[in-house]
Design an enzyme around this catalytic site. Structure first.
Site, PDB file in Angstrom:
ATOM      1  N   HIS A   1       0.839  -1.211   0.000  1.00 53.39           N
ATOM      2  CA  HIS A   1       0.000   0.000   0.000  1.00 53.39           C
ATOM      3  C   HIS A   1       0.876   1.264   0.000  1.00 53.39           C
ATOM      4  O   HIS A   1       0.597   2.228  -0.703  1.00 53.39           O
ATOM      5  CB  HIS A   1      -0.887   0.047   1.241  1.00 53.39           C
ATOM      6  CG  HIS A   1      -1.915  -1.042   1.321  1.00 53.39           C
ATOM      7  ND1 HIS A   1      -1.850  -2.067   2.224  1.00 53.39           N
ATOM      8  CD2 HIS A   1      -3.045  -1.255   0.600  1.00 53.39           C
ATOM      9  CE1 HIS A   1      -2.891  -2.861   2.085  1.00 53.39           C
ATOM     10  NE2 HIS A   1      -3.636  -2.394   1.097  1.00 53.39           N
TER      11      HIS A   1
ATOM     12  N   GLN B   1     -18.379  -5.375  -1.815  1.00 56.72           N
ATOM     13  CA  GLN B   1     -17.519  -6.278  -2.591  1.00 56.72           C
ATOM     14  C   GLN B   1     -17.278  -7.605  -1.868  1.00 56.72           C
ATOM     15  O   GLN B   1     -16.479  -8.420  -2.304  1.00 56.72           O
ATOM     16  CB  GLN B   1     -16.199  -5.596  -2.963  1.00 56.72           C
ATOM     17  CG  GLN B   1     -15.276  -5.313  -1.811  1.00 56.72           C
ATOM     18  CD  GLN B   1     -14.147  -4.378  -2.224  1.00 56.72           C
ATOM     19  OE1 GLN B   1     -14.362  -3.209  -2.525  1.00 56.72           O
ATOM     20  NE2 GLN B   1     -12.922  -4.892  -2.253  1.00 56.72           N
TER      21      GLN B   1
ATOM     22  N   GLY C   1      -2.912  -1.000  -7.411  1.00 53.04           N
ATOM     23  CA  GLY C   1      -1.850  -1.995  -7.533  1.00 53.04           C
ATOM     24  C   GLY C   1      -2.121  -3.020  -8.623  1.00 53.04           C
ATOM     25  O   GLY C   1      -3.260  -3.444  -8.831  1.00 53.04           O
ATOM     26  N   GLU C   2      -1.044  -3.432  -9.280  1.00 50.30           N
ATOM     27  CA  GLU C   2      -1.153  -4.526 -10.264  1.00 50.30           C
ATOM     28  C   GLU C   2      -1.412  -5.856  -9.555  1.00 50.30           C
ATOM     29  O   GLU C   2      -1.727  -6.845 -10.197  1.00 50.30           O
ATOM     30  CB  GLU C   2       0.138  -4.617 -11.081  1.00 50.30           C
ATOM     31  CG  GLU C   2       0.279  -3.484 -12.078  1.00 50.30           C
ATOM     32  CD  GLU C   2       1.538  -3.586 -12.920  1.00 50.30           C
ATOM     33  OE1 GLU C   2       2.365  -4.478 -12.654  1.00 50.30           O
ATOM     34  OE2 GLU C   2       1.688  -2.755 -13.826  1.00 50.30           O
TER      35      GLU C   2
ATOM     36  N   GLN D   1      -8.777  -5.986 -11.406  1.00 50.07           N
ATOM     37  CA  GLN D   1      -9.406  -4.793 -10.817  1.00 50.07           C
ATOM     38  C   GLN D   1      -8.861  -3.515 -11.458  1.00 50.07           C
ATOM     39  O   GLN D   1      -9.612  -2.587 -11.774  1.00 50.07           O
ATOM     40  CB  GLN D   1      -9.143  -4.791  -9.312  1.00 50.07           C
ATOM     41  CG  GLN D   1      -9.566  -3.528  -8.608  1.00 50.07           C
ATOM     42  CD  GLN D   1      -9.387  -3.633  -7.107  1.00 50.07           C
ATOM     43  OE1 GLN D   1     -10.196  -4.253  -6.440  1.00 50.07           O
ATOM     44  NE2 GLN D   1      -8.333  -3.044  -6.570  1.00 50.07           N
TER      45      GLN D   1
ATOM     46  N   SER E   1      -0.175  -8.914   1.134  1.00 51.04           N
ATOM     47  CA  SER E   1      -1.629  -8.793   1.168  1.00 51.04           C
ATOM     48  C   SER E   1      -2.079  -8.679   2.615  1.00 51.04           C
ATOM     49  O   SER E   1      -1.485  -9.308   3.505  1.00 51.04           O
ATOM     50  CB  SER E   1      -2.263 -10.040   0.526  1.00 51.04           C
ATOM     51  OG  SER E   1      -3.634 -10.117   0.878  1.00 51.04           O
ATOM     52  N   SER E   2      -3.123  -7.894   2.837  1.00 50.74           N
ATOM     53  CA  SER E   2      -3.658  -7.759   4.198  1.00 50.74           C
ATOM     54  C   SER E   2      -4.116  -9.117   4.724  1.00 50.74           C
ATOM     55  O   SER E   2      -4.129  -9.358   5.921  1.00 50.74           O
ATOM     56  CB  SER E   2      -4.846  -6.801   4.196  1.00 50.74           C
ATOM     57  OG  SER E   2      -4.478  -5.585   3.592  1.00 50.74           O
TER      58      SER E   2
HETATM   59  P1  AMP Z   1      -6.767  -3.301  -0.583  1.00 51.03           P
HETATM   60  O1  AMP Z   1      -6.518  -2.585   0.687  1.00 51.03           O
HETATM   61  O2  AMP Z   1      -6.431  -4.748  -0.522  1.00 51.03           O
HETATM   62  O3  AMP Z   1      -8.133  -3.023  -1.155  1.00 51.03           O
HETATM   63  O4  AMP Z   1      -5.744  -2.690  -1.626  1.00 51.03           O
HETATM   64  C1  AMP Z   1      -5.657  -1.322  -1.856  1.00 51.03           C
HETATM   65  C2  AMP Z   1      -4.735  -1.087  -3.023  1.00 51.03           C
HETATM   66  O5  AMP Z   1      -3.444  -1.607  -2.707  1.00 51.03           O
HETATM   67  C3  AMP Z   1      -5.174  -1.770  -4.307  1.00 51.03           C
HETATM   68  O6  AMP Z   1      -4.931  -0.891  -5.395  1.00 51.03           O
HETATM   69  C4  AMP Z   1      -4.275  -2.978  -4.367  1.00 51.03           C
HETATM   70  O7  AMP Z   1      -4.063  -3.464  -5.674  1.00 51.03           O
HETATM   71  C5  AMP Z   1      -2.998  -2.411  -3.778  1.00 51.03           C
HETATM   72  N1  AMP Z   1      -2.130  -3.492  -3.275  1.00 51.03           N
HETATM   73  C6  AMP Z   1      -2.479  -4.497  -2.438  1.00 51.03           C
HETATM   74  N2  AMP Z   1      -1.434  -5.329  -2.250  1.00 51.03           N
HETATM   75  C7  AMP Z   1      -0.402  -4.838  -2.988  1.00 51.03           C
HETATM   76  C8  AMP Z   1       0.938  -5.250  -3.220  1.00 51.03           C
HETATM   77  N3  AMP Z   1       1.440  -6.356  -2.675  1.00 51.03           N
HETATM   78  N4  AMP Z   1       1.713  -4.495  -4.037  1.00 51.03           N
HETATM   79  C9  AMP Z   1       1.204  -3.369  -4.621  1.00 51.03           C
HETATM   80  N5  AMP Z   1      -0.056  -2.929  -4.438  1.00 51.03           N
HETATM   81  C10 AMP Z   1      -0.847  -3.650  -3.645  1.00 51.03           C
END
Ligand code: AMP
Length: 283
Positions: A41, A65, A150-151, A156, A188-189
């Site tokens: 993030h 979602q 994020g990719e 998404q 990842s969270s």
């Molecule tokens: P989320 O909190 O999981 O909804 O993610 C928020 C943003 O962070 C989204 O654009 C995700 O694609 C990005 N994101 C999550 N994990 C990663 C990662 N490991 N590397 C880069 N971006 C990430």
């Protein structure tokens, strides 16, 4: 002069700060998140800072979602720590909406086709409708010049590009590379759900994905290479594999046999110890 606050919780406070910055001629970058932040993030904040003067992040666990039975109730909530991390990373404002962003009489839904079809949608049919709604609402509230995604969530990212283009939302969508742990597991969270054994199994995902991408790049039949990857994931301890697919990197149209001249992306979703992981890489 009063110090601008770092955390805002209402739409009014958010819009007020944005208009002050606009009046001062600043450009605005936006990074939406669901919190439980990690270095992935924060890399989006760093990227956003290269493209805009003031950076706003949001933390909102978007109920639309999540399907029934998914982890909405148990999704990690670490707002205080998240806000500190964002401040250190150079973010200028965090929007943490108080209560639901969906009014009592909310009755609008969005359906996205194109890149949103297939892959995740085959397994989580509710997902991109929910993402489309929340991203549209947040972009309308923040009205940023750029927004970074994020990719890691590749489908998404393409879906959000489609939505903003189709609905004439005046924002530039910027993709950011995947940040990984030492063994290659995409941050990842949800990785914090793993026990030690699950975490060790999860570490195999990146290795198997890279091997599959390399084989396909070298000319292997896609079906053969992806079937081999599915077997490897199951042997490594994954309990199920939703997909290992190769798709056109721009449209996400599935490439069943060969790459042709397409720029291709390998995308994987698999479950290990009850935690569903997604990952992807360029071929
Ligand atoms: P989320 O909190 O999981 O909804 O993610 C928020 C943003 O962070 C989204 O654009 C995700 O694609 C990005 N994101 C999550 N994990 C990663 C990662 N490991 N590397 C880069 N971006 C990430």
């Amino acid at each position: 002069m009063p110090q601008p606050r770092f955390i805002v919780t209402t739409e009014k406070q958010l819009r007020q700060q944005v208009s002050e910055w606009r009046l001062a001629g600043k450009t605005i970058g936006f990074v939406p998140t669901m919190g439980a932040l990690h270095a992935g993030h924060l890399s989006l904040i760093t990227k956003a800072k290269k493209h805009a003067d003031k950076i706003i992040a949001s933390i909102y666990i978007n109920p639309t979602q999540f399907a029934e039975g998914e982890d909405l109730g148990s999704y990690p909530r670490t707002e205080k720590k998240d806000a500190k991390m964002l401040q250190v990373a150079g973010c200028d404002l965090v929007y943490i909406p108080k209560g639901s962003l969906y009014g009592e009489h909310h009755a609008t839904s969005l359906h996205v086709g194109g890149a949103a079809l297939g892959l995740e949608t085959d397994y989580r049919p509710h997902f991109f409708g929910g993402v489309a709604l929340i991203v549209t609402k947040l972009l309308n509230r923040v009205q940023p010049d750029i927004a970074v995604f994020g990719e890691k969530d590749y489908q998404q990212l393409l879906t959000i590009r489609r939505i903003t283009s189709d609905l004439d939302i005046p924002v530039k969508i910027i993709g950011a590379p995947i940040m990984r742990e030492k063994d290659g597991l995409a941050m990842s969270s949800r990785n914090q759900y793993f026990d030690q054994e699950g975490r060790a199994i999860a570490g195999h995902l990146n290795r198997i994905m890279r091997a599959c991408a390399k084989e396909i790049k070298a000319g292997a039949d896609i079906k053969h290479a992806t079937d081999t990857a599915i077997e490897a994931l199951l042997s490594a301890g994954f309990s199920s594999v939703d997909y290992v697919s190769v798709a056109d990197a721009k449209t996400l149209k599935i490439l069943p046999h060969s790459l042709d001249k397409n720029q291709a992306r390998l995308l994987i979703a698999a479950t290990c110890k009850g935690v569903r992981l997604i990952d992807n890489c360029k071929i």
